[in-house]
Write a protein that holds these residues in place. Structure first.
Motif, PDB file in Angstrom:
ATOM      1  N   UNK A  31       0.822  -1.202   0.000  1.00  0.00           N
ATOM      2  CA  UNK A  31       0.000   0.000   0.000  1.00  0.00           C
ATOM      3  C   UNK A  31       0.866   1.266   0.000  1.00  0.00           C
ATOM      4  N   UNK A  32       2.001   1.206   0.689  1.00  0.00           N
ATOM      5  CA  UNK A  32       2.890   2.373   0.698  1.00  0.00           C
ATOM      6  C   UNK A  32       3.428   2.620  -0.710  1.00  0.00           C
ATOM      7  N   UNK A  33       3.774   1.542  -1.382  1.00  0.00           N
ATOM      8  CA  UNK A  33       4.285   1.678  -2.746  1.00  0.00           C
ATOM      9  C   UNK A  33       3.207   2.225  -3.684  1.00  0.00           C
ATOM     10  N   UNK A  34       1.986   1.704  -3.524  1.00  0.00           N
ATOM     11  CA  UNK A  34       0.881   2.197  -4.365  1.00  0.00           C
ATOM     12  C   UNK A  34       0.618   3.675  -4.085  1.00  0.00           C
ATOM     13  N   UNK A  35       0.667   4.032  -2.793  1.00  0.00           N
ATOM     14  CA  UNK A  35       0.387   5.420  -2.420  1.00  0.00           C
ATOM     15  C   UNK A  35       1.424   6.361  -3.041  1.00  0.00           C
ATOM     16  N   UNK A  36       2.671   5.986  -2.948  1.00  0.00           N
ATOM     17  CA  UNK A  36       3.708   6.848  -3.536  1.00  0.00           C
ATOM     18  C   UNK A  36       3.562   6.853  -5.069  1.00  0.00           C
ATOM     19  N   UNK A  83      -7.357   7.858  -0.936  1.00  0.00           N
ATOM     20  CA  UNK A  83      -7.901   7.118   0.207  1.00  0.00           C
ATOM     21  C   UNK A  83      -7.934   5.620  -0.116  1.00  0.00           C
ATOM     22  N   UNK A  84      -8.456   4.840   0.799  1.00  0.00           N
ATOM     23  CA  UNK A  84      -8.500   3.382   0.634  1.00  0.00           C
ATOM     24  C   UNK A  84      -9.173   3.001  -0.699  1.00  0.00           C
ATOM     25  N   UNK A  85     -10.257   3.695  -1.010  1.00  0.00           N
ATOM     26  CA  UNK A  85     -10.971   3.387  -2.246  1.00  0.00           C
ATOM     27  C   UNK A  85     -10.070   3.660  -3.461  1.00  0.00           C
ATOM     28  N   UNK A  86      -9.351   4.771  -3.377  1.00  0.00           N
ATOM     29  CA  UNK A  86      -8.445   5.143  -4.465  1.00  0.00           C
ATOM     30  C   UNK A  86      -7.315   4.130  -4.615  1.00  0.00           C
ATOM     31  N   UNK A  87      -6.810   3.652  -3.481  1.00  0.00           N
ATOM     32  CA  UNK A  87      -5.728   2.656  -3.537  1.00  0.00           C
ATOM     33  C   UNK A  87      -6.201   1.388  -4.222  1.00  0.00           C
ATOM     34  N   UNK A  88      -7.406   0.973  -3.835  1.00  0.00           N
ATOM     35  CA  UNK A  88      -7.918  -0.284  -4.410  1.00  0.00           C
ATOM     36  C   UNK A  88      -8.220  -0.114  -5.902  1.00  0.00           C
ATOM     37  N   UNK A  89      -8.634   1.069  -6.275  1.00  0.00           N
ATOM     38  CA  UNK A  89      -8.902   1.313  -7.693  1.00  0.00           C
ATOM     39  C   UNK A  89      -7.585   1.235  -8.480  1.00  0.00           C
ATOM     40  N   UNK A  90      -6.530   1.781  -7.874  1.00  0.00           N
ATOM     41  CA  UNK A  90      -5.212   1.726  -8.501  1.00  0.00           C
ATOM     42  C   UNK A  90      -4.766   0.261  -8.622  1.00  0.00           C
ATOM     43  N   UNK A  91      -4.985  -0.480  -7.535  1.00  0.00           N
ATOM     44  CA  UNK A  91      -4.631  -1.910  -7.537  1.00  0.00           C
ATOM     45  C   UNK A  91      -5.396  -2.649  -8.651  1.00  0.00           C
TER      46      UNK A  91
END
Ligand SMILES: Nc1nc2c(c(=O)[nH]1)N[C@H]1C(S)=C(S)[C@@H](COP(=O)(O)OP(=O)(O)OC[C@H]3O[C@@H](n4cnc5c(=O)[nH]c(N)nc54)[C@H](O)[C@@H]3O)O[C@H]1N2
Ligand SMILES: Nc1nc2c(c(=O)[nH]1)N[C@H]1C(S)=C(S)[C@@H](COP(=O)(O)OP(=O)(O)OC[C@H]3O[C@@H](n4cnc5c(=O)[nH]c(N)nc54)[C@H](O)[C@@H]3O)O[C@H]1N2
Ligand code: SF4
Ligand SMILES: [Mo]
Length: 748
Positions: free
Chosen positions: A478-483, A494-502
């Motif tokens: 998640x840290x890698x995705x966030x950066x 936010x969490x939703x944005x992270x999962x969308x990226x994933x």
């Protein structure tokens, strides 16, 4: 609460040993080797046993650290990401994306999330500036594999458990446990080989731990391996020993190799490398006449002046001796996930295009996608258009590991922004604006995404996280995705944005498989496949895709008996996919569909080398080489009691003959001087090192201000890379030259 056994893969080094953990009250109370593990067969080393202490090290970074008023202070994850957003975005806005560099360090292999995920960050950064520990290590071998077989990961490894003869050139698997080849439990494997009547030969300037268990050991003058290998080839052609009938149709360039070696003088090669002609002859015969044999080279063969030529000639020797792609010889593993040599049309491929990017100061281009880390300091320090202003370092400590590292240590504070993903405030991360702490071993799931490409048996293993992370902890993934989201201009999500990226990352992987007509998952419905994934979030989903579309996968239903992440998790010792199988020509991805034995650039470099054999070499010139130690892993491990105890290990090995010749006093420090720098070292006199050569380990020099390494600082050692000239590179790849470096020794 009852005491239970749990099984996990050790993530510290490439050997990826299977461990048996005794867990009591949510604590690991004992660690030993798992004798049922299909790869390590029960092996464990001191570092694996120290995993608990490593996790509990009081100096370990346990919260994000952010620089405020010039000082690194603990911060919340949200604060850290907000700070990264502010600083990184400013650098990108003001100086462009080329001003941001990524450095991928060695410990990246120990975090599945970083290993599988760093390309996501690189893509989001959209910068060509990728520097790696690989360019201080193995890029010559990667280029060799790419040129000869069409993919960097198509790297033949010794099929040790069926081998009858192994010649090791510049590697010490007894201590390293193998690299670009998993060799845990090497001692036992050699013992078994000897029981089968097999033989181990080691060529190394030091009588290493590996040399000590070998049947034969020959000293070699550092940096002269090409001459030794040419000598072997010369004998094979001269005496008509060439064994290529079986593979002839798959080989291109054999005649060019023959033309190159047939007229060279064996006596000259012998005299250049220091191994007698009769011994070279004997080894040539043994390599050809033993049914299952191979030559394996590592750090000593790649981090030298002729790293690529050496790596290439090792492959050529294996082919000419008939040892490539045969059981017991040198074989290509087939990894269960992500391997490029299992994707697309088998047997043929395209040459990678030149990115066109060049470093500003030395005009170096990408090699296998990577730029030389030896160029990093100058690219940071030299002002002008394209200057590196921000650096993201993942699991690396280039301030100790790169050549001329003092120069890099001086350059790092000049950056506008440095982000370190690390577990320590060490020589590199002390300069960081933000440190993001790595998830400890038992709190993260693990798959040896990198290492498994180099195993002598095809196995699928996966360790789910053993314990939950503390509430609010942000995983490596998640840290890698966030950066990555920040780098891509999406801001802090936010969490939703992270999962969308994933989801985007997963869709791209599924899309690739769905459109690959050779994939088991060809034609799958992407939404349907998404819905079948065994986890709802996280890196586990990526891994599930990797296994399911991989060469043994279930293809989301196309091959119901195939692998899924769940099936692999259910087998704590791993799922056995069998001994290595011959893979030629299927493994090839070269444009010609053949093994390219004589890539033109390699031939040209060799011609230059052969044209210069009569150059003046001062036989009295002392040469400096490195060494690895069982209780260290590169620059870390020195802050853990169980690994750090005992006497000072950062000593200079020197032969008694050199001590006499230079009239050195044993108990007085010596001063070492090279073209790059100077330092003081403590002598350790031993005839295990050959006359004319001295050895100092790397990864030491823990006496820098601003670090938090309380234990390591008590025995700081000295940093060998102060002595390594960042101007000396392997010509073909830009790999740093870290062995065979001329050095003067004096005493005050
Ligand atoms: N002179 C000389 N120099 C050498 C070599 C040599 O033989 N001689 N060897 C070269 C080779 S082969 C290599 S690979 C390079 C290595 O070069 P680097 O990769 O730059 O150095 P390492 O010491 O491996 O750095 C690993 C970093 O990862 C951090 N780390 C460890 N575990 C974790 C974790 O779980 N999460 C996070 N986030 N961080 C973690 C450690 O604290 C450390 O800072 O050095 C090279 N330098
Ligand atoms: N315990 C432990 N294990 C490790 C590491 C560690 O630091 N500690 N590091 C990990 C990493 S990052 C890597 S890349 C691997 C490396 O794994 P290895 O390559 O197996 O390990 P090294 O000890 O670097 O072995 C290099 C050998 O090359 C010899 N040598 C030096 N110059 C020459 C030369 O010119 N010619 C020849 N023929 N030999 C030469 C050296 O004496 C040394 O014995 O180990 C990994 N495993
Ligand atoms: S050899 Fe490497 S993988 Fe095995 S226990 Fe030691 S550090 Fe871990
Ligand atoms: Mo390495």
């Amino acid at each position: 609460m009852s005491c239970q056994k749990q099984y996990r893969i050790c993530p510290i080094c490439e050997a990826t040993c299977g461990l048996e953990l005794t867990v009591e009250h949510d604590q690991v109370v004992a660690i030993r080797g798992n004798s049922d593990d299909l790869i390590s067969l029960g092996h464990v080393c001191p570092k694996g046993v120290a995993l608990m202490e490593l996790r509990d090290d009081p100096d370990r970074v346990r919260t994000p650290m952010v620089r405020k008023n010039g000082v690194l202070v603990p911060a919340s994850w949200n604060e850290a990401f907000a700070y990264i957003q502010e600083k990184l975005s400013a650098v990108i806005k003001n100086h462009g994306r080329e001003s941001v560099a990524l450095y991928i360090g060695n410990a990246t292999i120990g975090s599945m999330a970083f290993m599988v995920g760093f390309p996501v960050l690189l893509k989001s950064l959209a910068t060509p500036q990728l520097y790696t520990a690989g360019t201080l290590d193995h890029i010559p071998k990667l280029l060799t594999c790419a040129e000869m077989y069409g993919d960097v990961f198509s790297n033949p490894v010794p099929d040790i458990d069926r081998s009858q003869y192994l010649l090791i050139l510049g590697a010490n698997p007894m201590v390293s446990n193998g690299s670009l080849w998993l060799a845990p439990g090497f001692r036992g494997r050699v013992k078994d080989m000897k029981k089968r009547g097999g033989k181990l030969v080691v060529i190394d300037p030091r009588r290493t731990e590996t040399a000590r268990i070998a049947d034969q050991h020959f000293f070699i003058r550092p940096g002269t391996d090409p001459y030794f290998l040419l000598g072997l080839l010369h004998v094979m052609f001269r005496d008509d020993l060439v064994k290529t009938e079986a593979s002839a149709a798959m080989l291109a360039g054999l005649e060019s190799v023959e033309a190159m070696v047939k007229d060279i003088s064996l006596a000259a090669m012998a005299s250049l490398c220091g191994i007698a002609a009769k011994n070279i002859e004997a080894m040539a015969y043994e390599l050809v006449n033993t049914q299952c044999a191979g030559v394996y080279g590592r750090v000593g063969s790649t981090t030298q002046e002729q790293g690529t030529v050496t790596s290439w000639l090792i492959e050529v020797v294996n082919i000419v001796a008939g040892n490539l792609d045969i059981p017991g010889g040198m074989m290509f593993p087939k990894a269960p996930a992500f391997a490029a040599n299992t994707k697309g049309q088998p047997g043929i491929g395209k040459k990678a295009a030149d990115s066109g990017f060049r470093t500003r100061v030395r005009n170096r281009g990408h090699v296998c996608g990577e730029l030389p880390s030896a160029c990093l300091a100058e690219e940071i320090a030299t002002p002008g258009e394209g200057q590196i202003r921000a650096l993201i370092s993942i699991c690396g400590n280039p301030a100790l590991s790169a050549p001329n590292s003092e120069r890099l240590q001086k350059a790092l504070p000049g950056l506008d922004f440095l982000l370190s993903f690390d577990i320590y405030i060490n020589e590199t991360s002390r300069h960081a604006d933000v440190i993001l702490p790595g998830t400890p071993t038992f709190e993260k799931s693990y798959y040896g995404a990198y290492s498994i490409n180099y195993a002598s048996r095809n196995v699928a293993r996966f360790s789910p996280a053993l314990f939950e992370s503390p509430p609010g902890w942000v995983s490596d993934w998640d840290a890698l995705l966030q950066v990555s989201a920040i780098a891509a201009g999406m801001g802090v999500v936010d969490e939703k944005g992270l999962r969308a990226f994933e989801d985007q990352v997963i869709s791209a992987l599924l899309e690739e498989a769905a459109t690959d007509s050779h994939s088991i998952a060809y034609g799958i419905d992407i939404d349907n496949a998404m819905a079948q994934l065994s986890h709802t979030r996280g890196i586990e989903r990526i891994m599930d895709v990797g296994f399911r579309v991989g060469p043994y996968g279930d293809g989301f239903g196309a091959n119901p008996a195939g692998l899924t992440l769940e099936k692999i998790i259910a087998a704590p010792n791993g799922i056995d996919l069998g001994p290595l199988q011959p893979r030629l020509p299927e493994v090839l991805r070269t444009p010609s569909g053949k093994v390219e034995m004589a890539p033109p650039a390699f031939m040209a470099e060799l011609s230059k080398l052969l044209a210069a054999t009569d150059r003046d070499v001062n036989p009295h010139q002392l040469l400096l080489i490195g060494r690895r130690q069982s209780h260290s892993i590169n620059s870390w491990g020195h802050n853990v009691h169980i690994l750090a105890k005992g006497k000072n290990r950062c000593t200079l090995l020197i032969n008694p003959l050199d001590v006499d010749r230079l009239r050195l006093e044993e108990n007085k420090p010596v001063v070492l001087t090279t073209t790059a720098g100077q330092l003081q070292a403590t002598l350790e006199i031993t005839d295990e090192i050959m006359p004319g050569v001295v050895s100092l380990p790397h990864g030491w020099g823990h006496n820098k201000e601003g670090t938090r390494l309380n234990l390591a600082q008590q025995k700081p050692g000295v940093n060998i890379n102060i002595l390594m000239d960042d101007g000396r590179l392997d010509a073909l790849t830009g790999n740093a030259v870290l062995n065979g470096v001329g050095v003067q020794i004096t005493q005050e």
